[in-house]
Design a protein around this motif. Structure first.
Motif, PDB file in Angstrom:
ATOM      1  N   ALA A  30      41.435  28.406  44.382  1.00 34.69           N
ATOM      2  CA  ALA A  30      40.349  27.627  43.790  1.00 34.69           C
ATOM      3  C   ALA A  30      39.176  27.420  44.751  1.00 34.69           C
ATOM      4  N   VAL A  31      39.336  27.788  46.018  1.00 35.07           N
ATOM      5  CA  VAL A  31      38.251  27.595  46.995  1.00 35.07           C
ATOM      6  C   VAL A  31      37.060  28.485  46.665  1.00 35.07           C
ATOM      7  N   ASP A  32      37.329  29.749  46.379  1.00 34.88           N
ATOM      8  CA  ASP A  32      36.285  30.710  46.027  1.00 34.88           C
ATOM      9  C   ASP A  32      36.810  31.553  44.870  1.00 34.88           C
ATOM     10  N   PRO A  33      36.684  31.060  43.628  1.00 33.73           N
ATOM     11  CA  PRO A  33      37.268  31.756  42.478  1.00 33.73           C
ATOM     12  C   PRO A  33      36.773  33.189  42.317  1.00 33.73           C
ATOM     13  N   ALA A  34      35.515  33.437  42.617  1.00 26.99           N
ATOM     14  CA  ALA A  34      34.983  34.794  42.467  1.00 26.99           C
ATOM     15  C   ALA A  34      35.670  35.751  43.433  1.00 26.99           C
ATOM     16  N   ARG A  35      35.866  35.308  44.668  1.00 24.69           N
ATOM     17  CA  ARG A  35      36.542  36.144  45.659  1.00 24.69           C
ATOM     18  C   ARG A  35      37.971  36.459  45.212  1.00 24.69           C
ATOM     19  N   THR A  36      38.667  35.440  44.736  1.00 28.27           N
ATOM     20  CA  THR A  36      40.038  35.652  44.292  1.00 28.27           C
ATOM     21  C   THR A  36      40.093  36.551  43.069  1.00 28.27           C
ATOM     22  N   SER A  37      39.170  36.360  42.132  1.00 25.71           N
ATOM     23  CA  SER A  37      39.143  37.206  40.943  1.00 25.71           C
ATOM     24  C   SER A  37      38.915  38.666  41.304  1.00 25.71           C
ATOM     25  N   ASP A  38      37.966  38.921  42.207  1.00 28.28           N
ATOM     26  CA  ASP A  38      37.700  40.295  42.648  1.00 28.28           C
ATOM     27  C   ASP A  38      38.933  40.894  43.319  1.00 28.28           C
ATOM     28  N   SER A  39      39.619  40.077  44.114  1.00 25.62           N
ATOM     29  CA  SER A  39      40.776  40.569  44.854  1.00 25.62           C
ATOM     30  C   SER A  39      41.925  40.952  43.932  1.00 25.62           C
ATOM     31  N   ILE A  40      42.227  40.102  42.955  1.00 23.81           N
ATOM     32  CA  ILE A  40      43.354  40.412  42.081  1.00 23.81           C
ATOM     33  C   ILE A  40      43.012  41.553  41.117  1.00 23.81           C
ATOM     34  N   GLU A  41      41.736  41.682  40.747  1.00 21.33           N
ATOM     35  CA  GLU A  41      41.343  42.816  39.912  1.00 21.33           C
ATOM     36  C   GLU A  41      41.480  44.125  40.687  1.00 21.33           C
ATOM     37  N   ALA A  42      41.096  44.115  41.961  1.00 21.38           N
ATOM     38  CA  ALA A  42      41.246  45.307  42.792  1.00 21.38           C
ATOM     39  C   ALA A  42      42.721  45.654  42.977  1.00 21.38           C
ATOM     40  N   ALA A  43      43.559  44.636  43.162  1.00 24.02           N
ATOM     41  CA  ALA A  43      44.989  44.880  43.317  1.00 24.02           C
ATOM     42  C   ALA A  43      45.578  45.458  42.032  1.00 24.02           C
ATOM     43  N   ARG A  45      47.235  36.859  50.323  1.00 24.43           N
ATOM     44  CA  ARG A  45      46.483  38.131  50.416  1.00 24.43           C
ATOM     45  C   ARG A  45      45.964  38.553  49.038  1.00 24.43           C
ATOM     46  N   LEU A  46      46.788  38.371  48.008  1.00 24.78           N
ATOM     47  CA  LEU A  46      46.321  38.680  46.662  1.00 24.78           C
ATOM     48  C   LEU A  46      45.121  37.810  46.285  1.00 24.78           C
ATOM     49  N   ALA A  47      45.095  36.590  46.803  1.00 21.06           N
ATOM     50  CA  ALA A  47      43.974  35.696  46.536  1.00 21.06           C
ATOM     51  C   ALA A  47      42.717  36.103  47.296  1.00 21.06           C
ATOM     52  N   GLY A  48      42.852  37.083  48.210  1.00 23.10           N
ATOM     53  CA  GLY A  48      41.678  37.616  48.893  1.00 23.10           C
ATOM     54  C   GLY A  48      41.517  37.220  50.333  1.00 23.10           C
ATOM     55  N   TYR A  49      42.595  36.766  50.980  1.00 25.84           N
ATOM     56  CA  TYR A  49      42.486  36.278  52.353  1.00 25.84           C
ATOM     57  C   TYR A  49      43.432  37.032  53.287  1.00 25.84           C
ATOM     58  N   ASP A  50      43.015  37.144  54.541  1.00 23.53           N
ATOM     59  CA  ASP A  50      43.780  37.909  55.533  1.00 23.53           C
ATOM     60  C   ASP A  50      44.889  37.024  56.098  1.00 23.53           C
ATOM     61  N   VAL A  51      46.038  37.073  55.454  1.00 21.23           N
ATOM     62  CA  VAL A  51      47.186  36.242  55.835  1.00 21.23           C
ATOM     63  C   VAL A  51      48.391  37.157  56.013  1.00 21.23           C
ATOM     64  N   HIS A  52      49.058  37.046  57.160  1.00 29.19           N
ATOM     65  CA  HIS A  52      50.193  37.918  57.450  1.00 29.19           C
ATOM     66  C   HIS A  52      51.370  37.109  57.976  1.00 29.19           C
ATOM     67  N   ALA A  53      52.557  37.393  57.451  1.00 24.61           N
ATOM     68  CA  ALA A  53      53.784  36.761  57.924  1.00 24.61           C
ATOM     69  C   ALA A  53      54.431  37.625  58.989  1.00 24.61           C
TER      70      ALA A  53
END
Length: 308
Positions: free
Chosen positions: A262-275, A159-167
């Motif tokens: 590493a699949v979409d670095p921009a998406r992950t970067s935006d997600s962790i910055e928002a977090a 989720r921090l990487a920017g994806y909708d994943v739930h345990a």
């Protein structure tokens, strides 16, 4: 301890791996030892197994390869995982009763498991799961009991990487509700070791029926689970007492999330910055990030005049 019959199609699993042309007589003798004496095959050396079958060590290796494994160590790992999964918790503890210094033995076993996992690491498998999660509308992770630790870490970091994943952590009711919502746009990842939870197997089969992509992270490719998923990712999970080790499983999910980032670095970067921004707004963390780079003070010259 006397030989214990194995569940979940132990003999059928071995015989199903036999090539269509069959095995040579000496290799067939090795197979019969595997089927009839699973405990000795699971814990014995190659030389011991060869002696039991009346063959040489090279024949044991060739038999493992004929059954689809790289060699005897790879076959024995899965044999032992399947054998242990046929035992109760007290029986597993009994298998390890002679362990000296259990704490140190546990650390050594985990180090050995990580070394084994590293030798058999398959980057294509990791990439396939990461790309499936990246493309999914939503990913559901099933991990119950102590295995929940692996599932929670995976979902949290994904989720921090920017994806909708739930345990799924609240029991079978939550699992049933989440499974009912699965579609062909979703992914299900089942994490289970030793003796599988029945609800995990059921959810994986339901996911397959609904068209979702499904993967399993486990220590033995149980037919009940393997038949419901497109890929089984195997890790060693044997501990030194009554419970399995989660170390290699945790390493595997960390590797998947690293690949996912590493699949979409921009998406992950935006997600962790928002977090990070939200952590600061909620004042969550004891330590705050400092300056990434501090200015270097100028060095005075011999005449008292700043250098530079």
């Amino acid at each position: 301890m006397a030989e214990t019959g194995t569940d979940d199609g132990f003999e059928a699993w071995l015989r199903d791996r036999t090539p269509e042309r069959g095995l040579r007589p000496k290799s067939a003798a090795v197979l019969e030892v595997l089927v009839s004496q699973p405990r000795r095959a699971s814990f014995g050396s190659t030389a011991e197994l060869a002696q039991l079958a009346g063959v040489n060590v090279a024949t044991v290796t060739r038999t493992a390869q004929a059954l689809g494994f790289a060699g005897w160590p790879a076959l024995q790992q899965e044999l032992r995982a399947r054998y242990l999964s046929s035992l109760s918790a007290p029986q597993v503890a009994e298998e390890h009763r002679d362990v000296d210094s259990p704490g140190s033995a546990s650390l050594r076993r985990d180090l050995d498991s990580l070394a084994l996992f590293n030798r058999r690491f398959d980057e294509d498998e990791i990439r396939n799961v990461a790309e499936a999660v990246a493309a999914a509308r939503r990913t559901v992770v099933i991990a119950d009991g102590s295995y929940a630790a692996v599932g929670i870490a995976f979902a949290h970091n994904a989720r921090l990487a920017g994806y909708d994943v739930h345990a799924i952590t609240a029991g079978d009711a939550e699992l049933a509700n989440a499974t009912a919502k699965l579609t062909a746009d979703d992914v299900l990842i089942a994490i289970s070791f030793w003796r599988l939870y029945e609800s995990t197997v059921l959810a994986a089969n339901e996911a397959k029926a609904r068209g979702a992509r499904a993967f399993a992270i486990t220590d033995a490719a149980s037919p009940a689970l393997a038949g419901a998923v497109e890929q089984v990712l195997m890790v060693p999970a044997e501990g030194v007492t009554f419970f399995p080790s989660l170390t290699a499983g945790m390493s595997l999910v960390q590797a998947i999330v690293a690949q996912l980032a590493a699949v979409d670095p921009a998406r992950t970067s935006d997600s962790i910055e928002a977090a990070e921004a939200m952590w600061s707004r909620f004042d969550l963390l004891h330590r705050r990030p400092g300056l990434a780079e501090r200015p270097v003070p100028k060095r005075p010259t011999g005449r008292g005049v700043p250098a530079g």
